[in-house]
Motif scaffolding. Structure first.
Motif, PDB file in Angstrom:
ATOM      1  N   LEU A  88       0.895   1.203  22.047  1.00 57.44           N
ATOM      2  CA  LEU A  88      -0.259   2.104  22.135  1.00 57.44           C
ATOM      3  C   LEU A  88      -0.673   2.289  23.594  1.00 57.44           C
ATOM      4  O   LEU A  88      -0.861   3.416  24.089  1.00 57.44           O
ATOM      5  CB  LEU A  88      -1.409   1.491  21.332  1.00 57.44           C
ATOM      6  CG  LEU A  88      -2.521   2.455  20.940  1.00 57.44           C
ATOM      7  CD1 LEU A  88      -1.989   3.416  19.874  1.00 57.44           C
ATOM      8  CD2 LEU A  88      -3.730   1.690  20.428  1.00 57.44           C
ATOM      9  N   GLY A  89      -0.787   1.151  24.311  1.00 57.68           N
ATOM     10  CA  GLY A  89      -1.181   1.201  25.719  1.00 57.68           C
ATOM     11  C   GLY A  89      -0.149   1.936  26.553  1.00 57.68           C
ATOM     12  O   GLY A  89      -0.486   2.837  27.352  1.00 57.68           O
ATOM     13  N   ALA A  90       1.114   1.567  26.348  1.00 59.29           N
ATOM     14  CA  ALA A  90       2.184   2.133  27.174  1.00 59.29           C
ATOM     15  C   ALA A  90       2.299   3.640  26.952  1.00 59.29           C
ATOM     16  O   ALA A  90       2.391   4.412  27.909  1.00 59.29           O
ATOM     17  CB  ALA A  90       3.504   1.441  26.847  1.00 59.29           C
ATOM     18  N   PHE A  91       2.275   4.045  25.665  1.00 60.66           N
ATOM     19  CA  PHE A  91       2.477   5.461  25.377  1.00 60.66           C
ATOM     20  C   PHE A  91       1.309   6.314  25.864  1.00 60.66           C
ATOM     21  O   PHE A  91       1.494   7.395  26.409  1.00 60.66           O
ATOM     22  CB  PHE A  91       2.710   5.682  23.876  1.00 60.66           C
ATOM     23  CG  PHE A  91       3.975   5.023  23.383  1.00 60.66           C
ATOM     24  CD1 PHE A  91       4.994   4.702  24.291  1.00 60.66           C
ATOM     25  CD2 PHE A  91       4.150   4.737  22.037  1.00 60.66           C
ATOM     26  CE1 PHE A  91       6.160   4.099  23.848  1.00 60.66           C
ATOM     27  CE2 PHE A  91       5.318   4.143  21.597  1.00 60.66           C
ATOM     28  CZ  PHE A  91       6.324   3.810  22.508  1.00 60.66           C
ATOM     29  N   SER A  92       0.084   5.826  25.660  1.00 62.21           N
ATOM     30  CA  SER A  92      -1.043   6.648  26.105  1.00 62.21           C
ATOM     31  C   SER A  92      -1.043   6.753  27.627  1.00 62.21           C
ATOM     32  O   SER A  92      -1.319   7.811  28.196  1.00 62.21           O
ATOM     33  CB  SER A  92      -2.370   6.096  25.590  1.00 62.21           C
ATOM     34  OG  SER A  92      -2.493   4.744  25.958  1.00 62.21           O
ATOM     35  N   PHE A  93      -0.658   5.646  28.312  1.00 61.52           N
ATOM     36  CA  PHE A  93      -0.651   5.679  29.774  1.00 61.52           C
ATOM     37  C   PHE A  93       0.447   6.619  30.296  1.00 61.52           C
ATOM     38  O   PHE A  93       0.187   7.487  31.130  1.00 61.52           O
ATOM     39  CB  PHE A  93      -0.441   4.270  30.334  1.00 61.52           C
ATOM     40  CG  PHE A  93      -0.717   4.172  31.807  1.00 61.52           C
ATOM     41  CD1 PHE A  93      -2.018   4.220  32.302  1.00 61.52           C
ATOM     42  CD2 PHE A  93       0.330   4.040  32.721  1.00 61.52           C
ATOM     43  CE1 PHE A  93      -2.260   4.141  33.663  1.00 61.52           C
ATOM     44  CE2 PHE A  93       0.090   3.960  34.082  1.00 61.52           C
ATOM     45  CZ  PHE A  93      -1.214   3.998  34.561  1.00 61.52           C
ATOM     46  N   THR A  94       1.669   6.470  29.760  1.00 58.85           N
ATOM     47  CA  THR A  94       2.774   7.312  30.256  1.00 58.85           C
ATOM     48  C   THR A  94       2.518   8.782  29.956  1.00 58.85           C
ATOM     49  O   THR A  94       2.776   9.652  30.798  1.00 58.85           O
ATOM     50  CB  THR A  94       4.112   6.896  29.623  1.00 58.85           C
ATOM     51  OG1 THR A  94       3.923   6.725  28.223  1.00 58.85           O
ATOM     52  CG2 THR A  94       4.658   5.614  30.226  1.00 58.85           C
ATOM     53  N   ALA A  95       1.998   9.056  28.749  1.00 56.25           N
ATOM     54  CA  ALA A  95       1.719  10.450  28.401  1.00 56.25           C
ATOM     55  C   ALA A  95       0.693  11.037  29.375  1.00 56.25           C
ATOM     56  O   ALA A  95       0.848  12.163  29.870  1.00 56.25           O
ATOM     57  CB  ALA A  95       1.205  10.542  26.972  1.00 56.25           C
ATOM     58  N   THR A  96      -0.346  10.258  29.679  1.00 61.34           N
ATOM     59  CA  THR A  96      -1.387  10.753  30.581  1.00 61.34           C
ATOM     60  C   THR A  96      -0.826  10.968  31.988  1.00 61.34           C
ATOM     61  O   THR A  96      -1.149  11.959  32.656  1.00 61.34           O
ATOM     62  CB  THR A  96      -2.568   9.763  30.639  1.00 61.34           C
ATOM     63  OG1 THR A  96      -2.833   9.313  29.314  1.00 61.34           O
ATOM     64  CG2 THR A  96      -3.813  10.415  31.190  1.00 61.34           C
ATOM     65  N   VAL A  97       0.012  10.022  32.441  1.00 63.14           N
ATOM     66  CA  VAL A  97       0.627  10.184  33.767  1.00 63.14           C
ATOM     67  C   VAL A  97       1.445  11.473  33.805  1.00 63.14           C
ATOM     68  O   VAL A  97       1.337  12.273  34.740  1.00 63.14           O
ATOM     69  CB  VAL A  97       1.520   8.964  34.111  1.00 63.14           C
ATOM     70  CG1 VAL A  97       2.406   9.265  35.322  1.00 63.14           C
ATOM     71  CG2 VAL A  97       0.668   7.740  34.387  1.00 63.14           C
ATOM     72  N   GLY A  98       2.261  11.681  32.745  1.00 64.66           N
ATOM     73  CA  GLY A  98       3.103  12.889  32.682  1.00 64.66           C
ATOM     74  C   GLY A  98       2.251  14.155  32.696  1.00 64.66           C
ATOM     75  O   GLY A  98       2.501  15.095  33.468  1.00 64.66           O
ATOM     76  N   VAL A  99       1.226  14.161  31.824  1.00 61.98           N
ATOM     77  CA  VAL A  99       0.357  15.343  31.732  1.00 61.98           C
ATOM     78  C   VAL A  99      -0.356  15.588  33.067  1.00 61.98           C
ATOM     79  O   VAL A  99      -0.436  16.714  33.559  1.00 61.98           O
ATOM     80  CB  VAL A  99      -0.668  15.156  30.587  1.00 61.98           C
ATOM     81  CG1 VAL A  99      -1.761  16.224  30.655  1.00 61.98           C
ATOM     82  CG2 VAL A  99       0.053  15.214  29.236  1.00 61.98           C
TER      83      VAL A  99
END
Ligand code: C2E
Ligand code: CA
Ligand code: CA
Length: 638
Positions: A88-99
């Motif tokens: 949950l932490g990893a995906f939300s962080f990576t998605a936000t970085v990408g966006v």
């Protein structure tokens, strides 16, 4: 599927997930980098959307760091949960970085700030691939979430360089997936190998603690699990230790073979298991000894358990066609009543077992402090007996055996006496068993026979001497020859020696015993069956072995059980003895009434305090002289 935990061995999967949490430092560095890059880039943009996303990214970063440090401390054990939270932490962080990186391109903020964010995002994605290689699903999804918005944004600009960069990122992604998978495989295999060898070691240790024959704990296992059991007990609990020994198991082994012996042991183990309370520790302690330990409420319960165990173990066994009856002795000690620690309680149970065996086997004995004192005394006797012979502390006394019809002395029984300088007169009942146990009885017995023969050589020709033989004595190599030599040296004709042996000697039907008796009886030595009536009292022995005499035990003559029954037994035995041309001796005659009673019952000879106690050799010679003096004139007159 290879990626998921349940596709792996659970323990390997757990180690891999644990790995995600083992190095929160790199995670913190990544999050901090991301937050700084995003906030700095946002200041270049002056765009509320970018600001909001930068703040969201910062919040997620901080939350992740908190989770990375906090979760292991909360002792969360469920691997599934740990993995899910991490994802949950990893995906939300990576998605936000990408966006966020995509937005900087989309809003065309200053190029240097775009570059800052783009470099961070690509670097972060590549870092993900290696950091999370243990869980490829995280590393790949993380990269997809970071790179996809960036590539879309780059492609949508229509610019050649931007589109080239998008393609380059895609190629980089594919490369990173391959690297990540390779790291994953290596990691999984090495953890798997370590797990396998750890399990193998555990298995080996288990085997080293297990008895191959019964599957119970062996000595090492018992020690380990007893210590473990006791370390987990609460202060008020009592732990009872039951120590068993199968009686005469060696004979079962010798007579029926080791295979049957092993099956008997297995059956006993099975019975112990079925009787044991839960959480009992059961083991085999060497050959035919077993130990069971369990927690108990009180002494009452210990007694109940002990009797139940004894009954269960001694229940007749069925092995193929054979029915086998095994008796067993048991010693019991309780912690902390009988000792403060395992060692002392083991000693207590061992001592109690020893007492059960000495007292005739097939019984339970509970530890008592007097047993320790007895043992000390035995040890002393054992040590002192070795030197007693040299110090001349031992001597032989003689008790007359009298013809009940004529009143004349027909024989003397040689009885050993020990006059100890400090302990006073020691009874043979106390030191003969010790001598038997230590093997000293061989030397002692030879000495007694020699002394008795020497004394008897001085008596009239019609008086014999009776010597008691211990079982061990006639099994010693050259036993018969030793006795014949003693007779020769004393110049005593063999027919004037009588050897008293008890039934226990004959129980094992050994060839040695038969040869011993045959050889000596061929030379003229006589045999008497001693203590008749105390053991199995099998009349079969009278026929098989060359006995000339039966000595009825003194418990039939005096003591609490004397009455009609014992009278009937004496009558029956003397009837048989008479028909087999044997003599029957009544022991322990103390009163004239007893003498009359055994005479009426058919006994031909008598022995006991009524006639005389055992006396030194010179007094024995005097008794004989008096008797002859008294009868001589009669004879002259007749
Ligand atoms: P045992 O062979 O049955 O010996 C008879 C025991 O009964 C002797 O005890 C004797 O003193 C005792 N006794 C004799 N008359 C009476 C009586 O009227 N009343 C009572 N209450 N007792 C009487 P002791 O000398 O103490 O010997 C005890 C046992 O020790 C013997 O029992 C025998 O088994 C063993 N023992 C004694 N001397 C020797 C020995 O030289 N060699 C071996 N191997 N054993 C011996
Ligand atoms: Ca005797
Ligand atoms: Ca006797």
């Amino acid at each position: 599927m290879l990626f998921r935990t349940n596709a792996l061995d659970d323990r390997v999967g757990k180690t891999l997930v644990d790995n995600l949490y083992t190095n929160p430092g790199s995670l913190t560095a990544g999050a901090a980098n991301g937050i700084i890059a995003a906030l700095v880039a946002a200041t270049y943009a002056a765009n509320p959307v970018i600001w909001n996303v930068a703040i969201l990214l910062s919040l997620i970063g901080v939350a992740r760091v908190a989770m990375a440090y906090g979760l292991p401390r909360l002792q969360v054990r469920d691997t599934r949960w740990l993995e899910l939270l991490y994802e949950l932490g990893a995906f939300s962080f990576t998605a936000t970085v990408g966006v966020f990186a995509a937005l900087t391109i989309w809003y065309e903020i200053p190029l240097i700030a775009q570059m800052l964010m783009l470099c961070f995002a690509i670097g972060y994605g590549a870092g993900m691939a290696t950091r999370n290689a243990g869980r490829p699903v995280i590393s790949v999804t993380g990269m997809v979430l970071t790179f996809t918005p960036i590539c879309v944004a780059l492609w949508s600009t229509g610019d050649l360089a931007a589109r080239t960069l998008a393609v380059a990122i895609l190629i980089c992604f594919l490369g990173m997936v391959s690297i990540s998978m390779q790291i994953f495989r290596t990691l999984r295999d090495s953890i798997g190998a370590a797990e396998t060898s750890a399990r193998l070691a555990e298995k080996m240790q288990q085997l080293a603690r297990t008895d191959v024959v019964t599957g119970l704990h062996n000595r090492a296992g018992l020690n380990h699990y007893l210590v473990d059991h006791l370390s987990r007990r609460r202060d008020e609990t009592r732990t009872a230790l039951f120590w068993f020994d199968l009686d005469r198991f060696k004979e079962v082994n010798d007579a029926l073979g080791h295979q049957i012996g092993d099956r008997v042991l297995n059956e006993v183990a099975q019975r112990l298991r079925s009787q044991a309370k839960v959480h009992s520790v059961i083991g085999r302690f060497g050959g035919d000894e077993f130990i069971l330990a369990c927690d108990v409420r009180d002494r009452r319960e210990v007694e109940t358990i002990a009797l139940a165990l004894l009954a269960e173990v001694t229940r007749p066994m069925r092995l193929d066609e054979d029915r086998l009856e095994i008796s067993c002795s048991m010693g019991v000690a309780i912690l902390p009543d009988d000792g403060p620690d395992l060692e002392s309680v083991m000693q207590g149970a061992d001592l109690a077992l020893y007492h059960a065996k000495v007292n005739g086997r097939n019984q339970v004995s509970f530890y008592d402090p007097s047993m320790s004192r007895d043992l000390v005394r035995r040890r002393e006797i054992e040590a002192e007996l070795r030197v007693a012979l040299q110090r001349d502390e031992l001597s032989i006394f003689f008790q007359p055996i009298v013809d009940l019809a004529t009143g004349r002395i027909r024989a003397f029984e040689a009885l050993v006496r020990w006059f100890h300088p400090e302990k006073g007169e020691l009874r043979p009942d106390e030191f003969i068993p010790v001598a038997e146990e230590t093997g000293a009885i061989i030397t002692l017995g030879n000495w007694i026979t020699a002394q008795a023969a020497k004394a008897a050589a001085a008596w009239p020709d019609d008086v014999t001497v009776a010597v008691n033989l211990s079982p061990l004595q006639l099994k010693a190599p050259g036993a018969a020859l030793g006795i014949l030599n003693a007779l020769r040296e004393a110049r005593l004709p063999p027919h004037r020696l009588e050897l008293e042996i008890t039934e226990t000697v004959l129980l094992d039907h050994s060839q040695q015993t038969e040869d011993f008796m045959a050889e000596l009886s061929a030379a003229g030595v006589k045999f008497a069956l001693d203590d008749f009536g105390t053991g199995y009292s099998s009349l079969g022995y009278l026929n098989k072995y060359p006995f000339g005499k039966i000595k009825v035990d003194r418990s039939f003559v005096s003591g609490p059980n004397v009455g009609k029954k014992s009278d009937a037994i004496i009558r029956a035995v003397s009837g048989i003895a008479a028909s087999l041309d044997m003599e029957i001796v009544a022991e322990g005659l103390e009163t004239i009434e007893q003498v009359d009673a055994v005479k009426a019952a058919g006994c031909t000879l008598g022995q006991g305090y009524y006639f005389s106690r055992a006396v030194p050799d010179y007094l024995a010679a005097m008794l004989l002289a008096q008797e002859r003096d008294a009868t001589e004139p009669n004879r002259a007159a007749g």
